[in-house]
Design a protein around this motif. Sequence first.
Motif, PDB file in Angstrom:
ATOM      1  N   LEU A  72      56.419  -3.108  25.975  1.00 36.44           N
ATOM      2  CA  LEU A  72      55.095  -3.964  25.619  1.00 36.44           C
ATOM      3  C   LEU A  72      55.740  -5.053  26.569  1.00 36.44           C
ATOM      4  O   LEU A  72      55.569  -6.260  27.231  1.00 36.44           O
ATOM      5  CB  LEU A  72      55.034  -4.476  24.776  1.00 36.44           C
ATOM      6  CG  LEU A  72      54.600  -3.806  23.490  1.00 36.44           C
ATOM      7  CD1 LEU A  72      54.100  -4.352  22.296  1.00 36.44           C
ATOM      8  CD2 LEU A  72      53.947  -2.404  23.783  1.00 36.44           C
ATOM      9  N   GLY A  73      54.252  -5.115  27.792  1.00 32.53           N
ATOM     10  CA  GLY A  73      53.840  -6.004  28.744  1.00 32.53           C
ATOM     11  C   GLY A  73      52.950  -5.864  29.897  1.00 32.53           C
ATOM     12  O   GLY A  73      52.161  -5.272  29.617  1.00 32.53           O
ATOM     13  N   PRO A  74      53.004  -6.465  31.078  1.00 28.63           N
ATOM     14  CA  PRO A  74      51.860  -6.006  31.708  1.00 28.63           C
ATOM     15  C   PRO A  74      52.198  -4.663  32.724  1.00 28.63           C
ATOM     16  O   PRO A  74      51.948  -4.763  34.031  1.00 28.63           O
ATOM     17  CB  PRO A  74      52.192  -6.837  33.532  1.00 28.63           C
ATOM     18  CG  PRO A  74      53.779  -6.679  32.977  1.00 28.63           C
ATOM     19  CD  PRO A  74      53.928  -7.185  31.555  1.00 28.63           C
ATOM     20  N   ASN A  75      53.169  -3.640  31.797  1.00 25.14           N
ATOM     21  CA  ASN A  75      53.332  -2.389  32.928  1.00 25.14           C
ATOM     22  C   ASN A  75      52.482  -1.584  32.749  1.00 25.14           C
ATOM     23  O   ASN A  75      52.186  -1.489  34.062  1.00 25.14           O
ATOM     24  CB  ASN A  75      54.118  -1.706  32.082  1.00 25.14           C
ATOM     25  CG  ASN A  75      55.159   0.050  32.497  1.00 25.14           C
ATOM     26  OD1 ASN A  75      55.639  -0.018  33.637  1.00 25.14           O
ATOM     27  ND2 ASN A  75      54.936   0.553  31.616  1.00 25.14           N
ATOM     28  N   ALA A  76      51.240  -1.326  32.296  1.00 23.95           N
ATOM     29  CA  ALA A  76      49.726  -0.746  32.420  1.00 23.95           C
ATOM     30  C   ALA A  76      49.638  -1.077  33.659  1.00 23.95           C
ATOM     31  O   ALA A  76      48.057  -0.745  34.347  1.00 23.95           O
ATOM     32  CB  ALA A  76      49.547  -0.791  31.212  1.00 23.95           C
ATOM     33  N   TRP A  77      49.370  -2.737  33.815  1.00 23.22           N
ATOM     34  CA  TRP A  77      48.021  -2.732  35.435  1.00 23.22           C
ATOM     35  C   TRP A  77      48.971  -3.783  36.141  1.00 23.22           C
ATOM     36  O   TRP A  77      48.892  -4.348  36.889  1.00 23.22           O
ATOM     37  CB  TRP A  77      47.731  -3.957  34.504  1.00 23.22           C
ATOM     38  CG  TRP A  77      47.493  -3.393  32.956  1.00 23.22           C
ATOM     39  CD1 TRP A  77      45.503  -2.971  32.925  1.00 23.22           C
ATOM     40  CD2 TRP A  77      47.500  -3.731  31.830  1.00 23.22           C
ATOM     41  NE1 TRP A  77      44.970  -2.269  31.829  1.00 23.22           N
ATOM     42  CE2 TRP A  77      45.924  -3.095  30.937  1.00 23.22           C
ATOM     43  CE3 TRP A  77      48.688  -4.424  31.078  1.00 23.22           C
ATOM     44  CZ2 TRP A  77      46.532  -3.353  29.770  1.00 23.22           C
ATOM     45  CZ3 TRP A  77      48.838  -4.113  29.705  1.00 23.22           C
ATOM     46  CH2 TRP A  77      47.652  -3.183  28.931  1.00 23.22           C
ATOM     47  N   GLY A  92      48.967  -3.119  39.130  1.00 23.82           N
ATOM     48  CA  GLY A  92      48.141  -2.693  40.443  1.00 23.82           C
ATOM     49  C   GLY A  92      47.443  -4.249  40.066  1.00 23.82           C
ATOM     50  O   GLY A  92      47.123  -4.408  41.672  1.00 23.82           O
ATOM     51  N   GLU A  93      47.743  -4.620  39.447  1.00 21.38           N
ATOM     52  CA  GLU A  93      46.796  -5.654  39.426  1.00 21.38           C
ATOM     53  C   GLU A  93      47.368  -7.544  39.449  1.00 21.38           C
ATOM     54  O   GLU A  93      48.813  -7.278  39.613  1.00 21.38           O
ATOM     55  CB  GLU A  93      45.626  -6.244  38.235  1.00 21.38           C
ATOM     56  CG  GLU A  93      44.937  -4.868  38.005  1.00 21.38           C
ATOM     57  CD  GLU A  93      44.258  -4.936  37.162  1.00 21.38           C
ATOM     58  OE1 GLU A  93      44.359  -6.061  36.138  1.00 21.38           O
ATOM     59  OE2 GLU A  93      43.626  -3.980  35.943  1.00 21.38           O
ATOM     60  N   PRO A  94      47.081  -8.823  40.668  1.00 16.06           N
ATOM     61  CA  PRO A  94      47.935  -9.615  40.346  1.00 16.06           C
ATOM     62  C   PRO A  94      48.223 -10.064  39.076  1.00 16.06           C
ATOM     63  O   PRO A  94      47.599  -9.296  38.019  1.00 16.06           O
ATOM     64  CB  PRO A  94      46.630 -10.645  40.911  1.00 16.06           C
ATOM     65  CG  PRO A  94      45.765  -9.558  41.351  1.00 16.06           C
ATOM     66  CD  PRO A  94      45.688  -8.532  40.634  1.00 16.06           C
ATOM     67  N   ALA A  95      49.439 -10.992  39.203  1.00 17.49           N
ATOM     68  CA  ALA A  95      50.225 -11.069  37.874  1.00 17.49           C
ATOM     69  C   ALA A  95      49.587 -12.355  36.898  1.00 17.49           C
ATOM     70  O   ALA A  95      49.488 -11.788  35.552  1.00 17.49           O
ATOM     71  CB  ALA A  95      51.216 -11.777  38.506  1.00 17.49           C
ATOM     72  N   ASP A  96      48.644 -12.984  37.468  1.00 15.66           N
ATOM     73  CA  ASP A  96      47.991 -13.576  36.115  1.00 15.66           C
ATOM     74  C   ASP A  96      46.987 -12.538  35.286  1.00 15.66           C
ATOM     75  O   ASP A  96      46.679 -12.380  34.308  1.00 15.66           O
ATOM     76  CB  ASP A  96      46.991 -14.423  36.919  1.00 15.66           C
ATOM     77  CG  ASP A  96      47.527 -15.422  37.511  1.00 15.66           C
ATOM     78  OD1 ASP A  96      48.742 -15.701  36.806  1.00 15.66           O
ATOM     79  OD2 ASP A  96      46.768 -16.256  38.221  1.00 15.66           O
ATOM     80  N   ALA A  97      46.331 -11.694  35.904  1.00 12.88           N
ATOM     81  CA  ALA A  97      45.582 -10.220  35.553  1.00 12.88           C
ATOM     82  C   ALA A  97      46.184  -9.850  34.728  1.00 12.88           C
ATOM     83  O   ALA A  97      45.660  -9.433  33.666  1.00 12.88           O
ATOM     84  CB  ALA A  97      44.535  -9.729  36.717  1.00 12.88           C
ATOM     85  N   ALA A  98      47.273  -9.194  35.305  1.00 10.95           N
ATOM     86  CA  ALA A  98      48.320  -8.420  33.930  1.00 10.95           C
ATOM     87  C   ALA A  98      48.515  -9.495  32.728  1.00 10.95           C
ATOM     88  O   ALA A  98      48.477  -8.002  31.783  1.00 10.95           O
ATOM     89  CB  ALA A  98      49.145  -7.875  35.354  1.00 10.95           C
ATOM     90  N   MET A  99      48.950 -10.192  32.795  1.00  5.52           N
ATOM     91  CA  MET A  99      49.396 -10.959  31.976  1.00  5.52           C
ATOM     92  C   MET A  99      48.409 -10.745  31.151  1.00  5.52           C
ATOM     93  O   MET A  99      48.690 -11.452  29.589  1.00  5.52           O
ATOM     94  CB  MET A  99      50.157 -12.848  32.355  1.00  5.52           C
ATOM     95  CG  MET A  99      51.696 -11.611  33.081  1.00  5.52           C
ATOM     96  SD  MET A  99      52.679 -11.400  31.863  1.00  5.52           S
ATOM     97  CE  MET A  99      53.189 -12.837  30.835  1.00  5.52           C
ATOM     98  N   ALA A 100      47.226 -11.732  30.960  1.00  8.00           N
ATOM     99  CA  ALA A 100      46.321 -11.827  30.624  1.00  8.00           C
ATOM    100  C   ALA A 100      46.134 -10.369  29.773  1.00  8.00           C
ATOM    101  O   ALA A 100      45.833 -10.773  28.445  1.00  8.00           O
ATOM    102  CB  ALA A 100      45.146 -12.274  31.788  1.00  8.00           C
ATOM    103  N   LYS A 101      46.072  -9.466  30.049  1.00 10.00           N
ATOM    104  CA  LYS A 101      45.790  -8.167  29.791  1.00 10.00           C
ATOM    105  C   LYS A 101      47.019  -8.084  28.973  1.00 10.00           C
ATOM    106  O   LYS A 101      46.383  -7.299  27.687  1.00 10.00           O
ATOM    107  CB  LYS A 101      45.717  -7.237  30.667  1.00 10.00           C
ATOM    108  CG  LYS A 101      44.142  -6.982  31.363  1.00 10.00           C
ATOM    109  CD  LYS A 101      44.534  -5.603  32.523  1.00 10.00           C
ATOM    110  CE  LYS A 101      42.575  -5.899  33.227  1.00 10.00           C
ATOM    111  NZ  LYS A 101      41.952  -4.937  34.027  1.00 10.00           N
ATOM    112  N   ALA A 102      47.700  -8.632  29.114  1.00  8.70           N
ATOM    113  CA  ALA A 102      48.876  -8.133  28.690  1.00  8.70           C
ATOM    114  C   ALA A 102      49.400  -9.097  26.753  1.00  8.70           C
ATOM    115  O   ALA A 102      49.625  -8.337  25.972  1.00  8.70           O
ATOM    116  CB  ALA A 102      50.538  -8.371  28.976  1.00  8.70           C
TER     117      ALA A 102
END
Length: 436
Positions: A94-99, A101-111
Amino acid sequence: MDYLLNLVRRHKAGEPAGIFAVCSAHPLVIEAAMEVALAAGPEQRVLIEATSNQVNQDGGYTGMTPAGFRDFVYGIADRAGLARGRVLLGGDHLGPNAWQGEPADAAMAKAEVLIDQYVTAGFRKIHLDCSMSCAGDPVPLPDEVVAVRAARLCAVAERAWRAAGGEAPVYIVGTEVPVPGGAHEDLGELAVTTPEAAAKTIASHRSAFAAAGLDAVWPRVIGIVVQPGVEFDHHKVIDFQPEKAVALSRFIESEPTLLYEAHSTDYQTPANLAALVAGHFAILKVGPGATFALRETLWALADIEAAMLGDGQGSDFKNKVLEVMRAEPEYWRKYYSGDARRARFDQQYSLSDRIRYYWPHPAIQAAQAQLLQNLEHQAPPLTLLSQYLPPQYEAVREGRVRNRPVDLLKEGVARVLRQYMEACNAGAAIKELEAC
């Protein structure tokens, strides 16, 4: 997760106790796991895990959100007669794995949304994995960055738990190499994680947790993912060699609240599984190994059907599955190379078991339903069970399994899962013998 915290205490007290996690969304695999737990006695729990690609706020490749997956699993438990309190739910990677391809800030927000939904839905074993690089990140990520991101997600999990109530979550940190689900390439020998690398992962996470005000949470970090030297590729298994992991095994003995979690333990021998647990790799993950056993049994049932009914008279199950895979190569194209003949072989028999992604397909479900209906209407003769499914033949002859296609399927999976159960419970069995 008092059960898992107590498991750590038992293990640290010298009992080689363990638990295995079933990483699958296939209903027959999950039902087989629950029936294995039921047969093991009232103290046994079953741990079912979903990955961030499988189940997330967007549905993942299963189409299920965390709450949807919880209800799906509980529904199977209800039908199997297993009390929901005996079902432990875990989230893997569980983390930004599925995202990525996105910048870290956006991926972490989804995580953060992902973590909140998992914990709110009742998942209480949480693998915090922020090891993957996002768009613009260095490759690989420094340990300190991985740990800071994991602590950030842990804070979200803690807030979600306090809002939802129930038992406090327990956490796993770290990740394994190579990627989850088996290697893409042919493997030779694997390098075992060094004690120094494990110590660095622990220290960086402990420091990040402290900096985030999560000191009180650290005792609920019960495991670290390392590489004990086990893996599989398409047609080969790298077996556990305990002598090569001695230093790693001894290292964790100095950590009073931590065990190891071993991924990619699929296809290990029963002796290897027991040796892993004894070496403090007390949480064993199994996924493709269970669905591979399911595929083996389905293929055997298709051969039995063809022998009973003759060509053109049955479900033509195998060909229909392979037709779907050929027409929709999304889940295997990056994994299987070579000519069409080699791809067709790997689609069926590769240990990475990419075929497992296709079982929910409507056309395959329809063909499977016809196959099972045909064999339900006319039970396979013992001669064909002996020919194509020798272990199930023995179980039927001994009266342990009914000669019905669904029961034969579940027994194919249960044979694999019982090996894990026995490895994880070997310590308790030894204590019982000593008490006699």
